[in-house]
Design a protein around this motif. Structure first.
Motif, PDB file in Angstrom:
ATOM      1  N   LEU B  15       0.866  -1.323  -0.123  1.00  0.00           N
ATOM      2  CA  LEU B  15       0.006   0.262   0.092  1.00  0.00           C
ATOM      3  C   LEU B  15       0.846   1.272   0.068  1.00  0.00           C
ATOM      4  N   THR B  16       1.833   1.172   0.780  1.00  0.00           N
ATOM      5  CA  THR B  16       2.883   2.590   0.937  1.00  0.00           C
ATOM      6  C   THR B  16       3.387   2.725  -0.533  1.00  0.00           C
ATOM      7  N   LEU B  17       4.040   1.473  -1.208  1.00  0.00           N
ATOM      8  CA  LEU B  17       4.583   1.708  -2.443  1.00  0.00           C
ATOM      9  C   LEU B  17       3.542   2.005  -3.497  1.00  0.00           C
ATOM     10  N   PRO B  32      12.587  16.818  -3.243  1.00  0.00           N
ATOM     11  CA  PRO B  32      12.215  16.641  -1.888  1.00  0.00           C
ATOM     12  C   PRO B  32      10.495  16.393  -1.760  1.00  0.00           C
ATOM     13  N   VAL B  33       9.893  16.957  -2.638  1.00  0.00           N
ATOM     14  CA  VAL B  33       8.480  16.676  -2.685  1.00  0.00           C
ATOM     15  C   VAL B  33       8.393  15.192  -2.695  1.00  0.00           C
ATOM     16  N   PHE B  34       9.036  14.647  -3.464  1.00  0.00           N
ATOM     17  CA  PHE B  34       8.796  13.036  -3.721  1.00  0.00           C
ATOM     18  C   PHE B  34       8.955  12.473  -2.546  1.00  0.00           C
ATOM     19  N   TRP B  35       9.916  12.576  -1.701  1.00  0.00           N
ATOM     20  CA  TRP B  35      10.016  12.257  -0.426  1.00  0.00           C
ATOM     21  C   TRP B  35       8.799  12.475   0.630  1.00  0.00           C
ATOM     22  N   LYS B  36       8.684  13.768   0.469  1.00  0.00           N
ATOM     23  CA  LYS B  36       7.739  14.312   1.349  1.00  0.00           C
ATOM     24  C   LYS B  36       6.235  13.481   1.156  1.00  0.00           C
ATOM     25  N   ARG B  37       5.898  13.228  -0.164  1.00  0.00           N
ATOM     26  CA  ARG B  37       4.647  12.639  -0.262  1.00  0.00           C
ATOM     27  C   ARG B  37       4.793  11.061   0.206  1.00  0.00           C
ATOM     28  N   PHE B  38       5.960  10.332  -0.042  1.00  0.00           N
ATOM     29  CA  PHE B  38       6.402   9.019   0.363  1.00  0.00           C
ATOM     30  C   PHE B  38       6.149   9.176   1.891  1.00  0.00           C
ATOM     31  N   ALA B  39       6.596  10.080   2.589  1.00  0.00           N
ATOM     32  CA  ALA B  39       6.901   9.910   3.993  1.00  0.00           C
ATOM     33  C   ALA B  39       5.157  10.122   4.412  1.00  0.00           C
ATOM     34  N   ILE B  40       4.435  11.013   4.014  1.00  0.00           N
ATOM     35  CA  ILE B  40       2.895  11.033   4.528  1.00  0.00           C
ATOM     36  C   ILE B  40       2.472   9.854   4.349  1.00  0.00           C
ATOM     37  N   ILE B  41       2.400   9.261   2.911  1.00  0.00           N
ATOM     38  CA  ILE B  41       1.528   8.054   2.698  1.00  0.00           C
ATOM     39  C   ILE B  41       1.993   6.803   3.640  1.00  0.00           C
ATOM     40  N   GLY B  42       3.375   6.729   3.900  1.00  0.00           N
ATOM     41  CA  GLY B  42       3.826   5.663   4.489  1.00  0.00           C
ATOM     42  C   GLY B  42       3.646   5.867   5.946  1.00  0.00           C
TER      43      GLY B  42
END
Lengths: 467, 226
Positions: B15-17, B32-42
């Motif tokens: 689901l995170t992926l 950085p936005v790439f990782w920000k969105r991944f951080a939130i969803i993860g």
């Protein structure tokens, strides 16, 4: 002296109490360590349960106060303006300090109560790490909310938000909220410990880790001039890794407290991934320092940042991984292995963060435009603390291995097996080493105090070499 | 709800992926936005899973389930035996064995155990002992203390008691009177009622299914208490 914002003055208040409580932590730790060697020492006056409780609670509170100091310190430079509720911030600091004082006095002189709810409200909750009586719990949440208000209101007034502040705001909310999970009574010890770990694990292995990620990001920008884009990119990656592994990594505390078996697999899997974000931190720090060829205006802060990266990785990551799989943990759980891991992890991850932040504040106050902040004494304290911490951790590791073997694997974990293991020289002799290294650590603390009081006061001829 | 750990692990990672990939479409991974969105969803996915597991765990471990038995279990004899199917030691509930010569009703037993837990917290037991393996390491683990062979073999004769529970009460009220070892338990001023409540609590705790911890408690083939 550099110009100070009101917010930074509040930070200095928090830092001063923090560093005093650090001393208290070490003092009671020494007594507790000595009681392992000579159990009759203060028997009946200040029993081990009290000295150990003071050792741990002083640690939790001083680390928290150091973090709060760090938050107030970075707030003006991140928002470009002073804190909105400076008076409120000072009041909260005063209340927290007074409350800590009262709680410590009760612990020292009253120690225990009758088995009723009154004791839980006014003397101790008797739950390791969160022994604070409930009135003080409520106070801690109130203080956290004041800090939250101050950060949020200042960000709103400033009308801009940075990545660091965004992460900080989310994290602080989680930090205040999770603490509430530790404030009720239930006779069901499985439920009790289930929620207890929400506070203890989700604080320490999730929200605290993210908080020091924010503080370290700020420290790297200040000490090495690392670009914000890089710091924030890493920070998001770390949040993903810390929360992604740490939230369900909580499962490694749910192996043996009566919870369903699926926690063995979930906890084992995610907690073995927990070192990942810590590896990322190392890469981060080494890369940044390499780019700057180790040139900085603040040498002690830079070295404490290194210690943070490596200490966090070894203490929390490697030492945690050693006994996190259920197959190993079945025997090592609740032995000196945990104490070994705890000492290195807290020192590496959190003590180093706070000391680095204090040096950053001192540089701003004492050497805002150079010369570089440097001295001989910070090196003595730094090396002394690292060597003695490694000594203590090594001693406890040997004791922990032997205890795991004699008490749990060979023996059957009974009362008598516990004693047999504790009397074995592989367990009892390391307690002597631990105490000896503890004394060295305390002496190093005194050197650190001296250095914090004097560094940068005398203008030295040292100069910054152009990078 | 019945599910295994592997399903949870795979589902949460997947689901995170998937969520992260959808939210970051078209973005460079150096942004950085790439990782920000991944951080939130993860973080959200993991937290939602934690909540689901929390509800499931709380219902499976509430008082009266087969993992945390009903308080009246203190009226029964409790054993700790190798479960061939599970491959580890589990508590077994055997015949009647009244505590202090009394059979407690459910209300009485509950009240006694609430008292026992309050006493354990008020005396800060966890800052010397471990309970279910959590606590300090200065004194023995109490997870299965009720079943400890030392009560029968050493403490009953030493305290001059007739039963295990009586020996435990005497010891708990005056631990400083009995020579056990150099690291002695201090006198925590337990009243007789408080001591009895703690003994009941220890008996109840020994009946909790702790997934085999501590392994082979009191059952070592190498160490026998004579």
């Amino acid at each position: 002296m550099g110009k100070l914002y009101e917010s930074q003055k509040i930070a200095l208040l928090y830092f001063s109490v923090a560093i005093v409580l650090f001393g208290a932590q070490l003092f009671f730790g020494l007594i507790a360590a000595y009681q392992y060697i000579n159990p009759d020492f203060l028997y009946g006056i200040l029993p081990f349960s009290v000295t150990r409780m003071l050792h741990i609670n002083a640690m939790v509170v001083w680390l928290l106060m150091g973090f709060i100091g760090g938050i107030y310190w970075l707030l003006p430079s991140e928002t470009g303006r002073d804190v909105v509720g400076a008076k409120l911030g000072k009041l909260a600091w005063f209340l927290l300090t007074a409350a800590v004082g009262i709680v410590v006095l009760v612990y020292l002189f009253k120690q225990i109560g009758k088995g009723d709810i009154f004791t839980l409200w006014f003397i101790t909750e008797g739950r390791e790490y969160i022994e604070a009586p409930r009135w003080a719990d409520l106070g801690i949440v109130a203080v956290m909310l004041i800090i939250y208000f101050n950060v949020a209101a200042t960000v709103l007034k400033a009308g801009k938000i940075t990545g660091l502040l965004g992460v900080l705001l989310v994290d602080l909310l989680a930090l205040a909220g999770l603490y509430v999970a530790g404030m009720f009574f239930t006779p069901n010890i499985t439920h009790d410990q289930f929620w207890w770990w929400w506070v203890v694990h989700l604080w320490v292995e999730a929200t605290w880790e993210v908080l020091v990620g924010v503080l370290m990001g700020y420290a790297l920008m200040t000490v090495l001039g690392t670009p914000r884009r890089i710091v924030e990119g890493w920070l998001y990656l770390e949040v993903l890794l810390v929360f992604g592994t740490g939230i369900l990594g909580l499962g490694h505390h749910y192996y043996w407290i009566g919870t369903p078996e699926y926690w063995l697999g979930i906890g084992g899997f995610f907690s073995s991934l927990e070192p990942l974000p810590l590896v990322a931190m190392i890469v981060h720090a080494v890369y940044d320092a390499g780019v700057h060829k180790l040139q900085t205006v603040n040498r002690p802060a830079l070295f404490w940042i290194f210690l943070q990266a490596f200490g966090n990785f070894f203490g929390a990551g490697v030492w945690g991984f050693m006994h996190t799989l259920p197959q190993i943990n079945l025997y090592s759980h609740g032995t000196q292995m945990s104490a070994s891991h705890g000492h290195l992890a807290f020192f590496g991850a959190y003590v180093a963060t706070n000391v680095a932040l204090i040096y950053i504040a001192l540089q701003h106050i004492r050497a805002p435009e150079g010369p570089i902040l440097d001295s001989k004494t910070w090196k003595v304290a730094y090396i002394g603390m690292i060597v003695s911490m490694v000594g203590m951790v090594g001693a406890l590791l040997v004791a922990g291995f032997a205890q795991t073997f004699f008490e749990r694997a060979v023996g059957g974990a009974t009362w008598q097996d516990f004693i047999t293991a504790q009397m074995h020289p592989w367990v009892s002799v390391p307690y002597l080493w631990r105490f000896g290294f503890g004394v060295i650590f305390f002496l190093s603390y005194l050197v650190l105090l001296y250095d914090l009081a004097t560094i940068g006061k005398k203008v030295t001829v040292a100069e910054v070499k152009p990078a | 709800m019945d599910f295994g750990w592997l399903e949870v692990v795979i589902a949460s990672l997947l689901l995170t992926l998937v969520g992260g990939t959808i939210l970051t479409r078209g973005r460079s991974w150096l942004d950085p936005v790439f990782w920000k969105r991944f951080a939130i969803i993860g973080s959200l996915v993991m937290f939602v899973f934690l909540w689901i597991l929390t509800f499931d765990t709380l219902s499976k471990t509430s008082v009266g389930t087969d993992r945390v038995p009903n308080p009246t279990v203190i009226n029964k004899r409790i054993g700790y035996e190798l479960n061939a199917e599970k491959g580890y030691f589990t508590p077994v509930i055997l015949g009647d064995e009244p505590l202090f010569g009394k059979t407690y009703s459910e209300e009485e037993a509950t009240a006694l155990l609430v008292k026992g837990k309050l006493v354990i917290q008020s005396r800060n037991c966890m800052d010397c002992h471990t309970l279910l393996g959590n606590g300090a390491y200065y004194a023995p683990d109490l997870t299965k203390a009720w079943l400890d062979p030392k009560w029968e073999k050493i403490m009953i004769p030493m305290t001059g008691a007739k039963t295990r529970e009586e020996a435990m009460v005497r010891f708990l009220m005056h631990p400083d009177r009995y020579a056990t070892w150099t690291r002695r338990m201090p006198n925590l001023h337990l009243s007789e009622d408080e001591a009895k409540a703690v003994v009941a609590y220890l008996k109840w705790m020994s009946a909790i299914n702790t997934n085999g911890f501590p392994d082979h408690f009191g059952n070592s083939k190498l160490v026998q208490l004579d």
